[in-house]
Design a protein around this motif. Structure first.
Motif, PDB file in Angstrom:
ATOM      1  N   GLU A 173      49.949   9.922  24.444  1.00  0.00           N
ATOM      2  CA  GLU A 173      48.508   9.743  24.676  1.00  0.00           C
ATOM      3  C   GLU A 173      48.283   8.655  25.711  1.00  0.00           C
ATOM      4  N   HIS A 174      49.126   7.641  25.692  1.00  0.00           N
ATOM      5  CA  HIS A 174      48.971   6.518  26.614  1.00  0.00           C
ATOM      6  C   HIS A 174      50.330   5.928  26.905  1.00  0.00           C
TER       7      HIS A 174
ATOM      8  N   CYS B  80      54.533  11.296  31.055  1.00  0.00           N
ATOM      9  CA  CYS B  80      53.107  11.350  31.375  1.00  0.00           C
ATOM     10  C   CYS B  80      52.828  12.094  32.674  1.00  0.00           C
TER      11      CYS B  80
ATOM     12  N   ARG C 207      46.296  11.943  32.806  1.00  0.00           N
ATOM     13  CA  ARG C 207      44.871  11.918  32.497  1.00  0.00           C
ATOM     14  C   ARG C 207      44.256  10.651  33.072  1.00  0.00           C
TER      15      ARG C 207
ATOM     16  N   ASP D  45      43.042   8.212  31.672  1.00  0.00           N
ATOM     17  CA  ASP D  45      43.485   7.033  30.918  1.00  0.00           C
ATOM     18  C   ASP D  45      44.716   6.376  31.540  1.00  0.00           C
TER      19      ASP D  45
ATOM     20  N   ASN E 267      49.230  13.547  23.319  1.00  0.00           N
ATOM     21  CA  ASN E 267      48.057  14.297  23.758  1.00  0.00           C
ATOM     22  C   ASN E 267      48.410  15.772  23.818  1.00  0.00           C
TER      23      ASN E 267
ATOM     24  N   TYR F  40      44.939   5.137  20.262  1.00  0.00           N
ATOM     25  CA  TYR F  40      45.399   5.300  18.883  1.00  0.00           C
ATOM     26  C   TYR F  40      45.825   3.978  18.259  1.00  0.00           C
TER      27      TYR F  40
ATOM     28  N   TYR G   1      49.229   8.784  13.356  1.00  0.00           N
ATOM     29  CA  TYR G   1      49.490   9.399  14.650  1.00  0.00           C
ATOM     30  C   TYR G   1      50.971   9.268  14.957  1.00  0.00           C
TER      31      TYR G   1
ATOM     32  N   GLY H 232      50.725   7.645  19.972  1.00  0.00           N
ATOM     33  CA  GLY H 232      50.190   8.986  19.765  1.00  0.00           C
ATOM     34  C   GLY H 232      50.600   9.910  20.893  1.00  0.00           C
TER      35      GLY H 232
END
Length: 183
Positions: free
Chosen positions: A45-46, A88, A93, A95, A69, A54, A62, A67
């Motif tokens: 997610e990040h 990634c 994204r 973010d 995505n 998260y 998570y 977490g």
């Protein structure tokens, strides 16, 4: 999914706000890196604990420290249990660059899949994402990739170089440049 798609062993799920900047085979190759227990693959997610959502806000469990995505997900429908996490650069994204660039793999290797979540392809919130989408929107299949996609995308991205995501405009172009064979 396995009960609905009985004759399908593996699939790539993508949100509708995703643009591929490299051949799908590049993402698909992660199926060969998964082991016999991995049923799905997603990107984190990040990339940064200080700005991850998260780890700072989630009240529910998570995966991992930050977490994952599900906007770009590989699914092996013949397996169960474990998750394979890829980089990634396969699900970049806003973010990842809204405050600073945190996806170093994308800067090094290029962005393979761009995820314009939260409407960033259609708004002015992230001009670099809008620039990439605009170039794809204007491109017609069959046109010259270099002249009619890469160069317009490059021009649009250069206009965003004063924004945080625009500062890594070369990362948005790197994977695509290898396809159009720029020299």
């Amino acid at each position: 999914m396995p009960s609905l798609l009985k004759d399908v062993d593996a699939l790539v799920y993508v949100d509708t706000d995703v643009v591929f900047l490299a051949p799908l085979e590049e993402l698909w190759s992660h199926f060969y890196k998964m082991n016999s227990s991995h049923m799905a693959a997603m990107a984190p997610e990040h990339e940064d604990l200080a700005t991850g959502w998260y780890n700072r806000f989630a009240k529910h469990p998570y995966y991992g420290k930050l977490g994952v995505n599900s906007g770009v997900m590989l699914m092996n429908l013949t397996r169960l249990h474990k998750l394979y996490v890829y980089g990634c650069e396969y699900n970049l994204r806003p973010d990842h660059c809204m405050y600073m660039s945190v996806c170093k793999a994308a800067e090094k290797r290029g962005v393979f899949v761009l995820h314009g979540n939260r409407g960033t392809f259609h708004s002015g919130k992230q001009p670099a994402f809008r620039a990439v989408y605009r170039a794809w929107e204007e491109y017609n299949l069959g046109q010259d990739l270099r002249q009619d996609l890469y160069y317009p995308m490059q021009r649009y991205l250069l206009k965003t170089s004063n924004t945080t995501c625009g500062k890594i405009h070369n990362a948005f172009l790197k994977a695509l440049s290898s396809i159009v064979r720029l020299r």
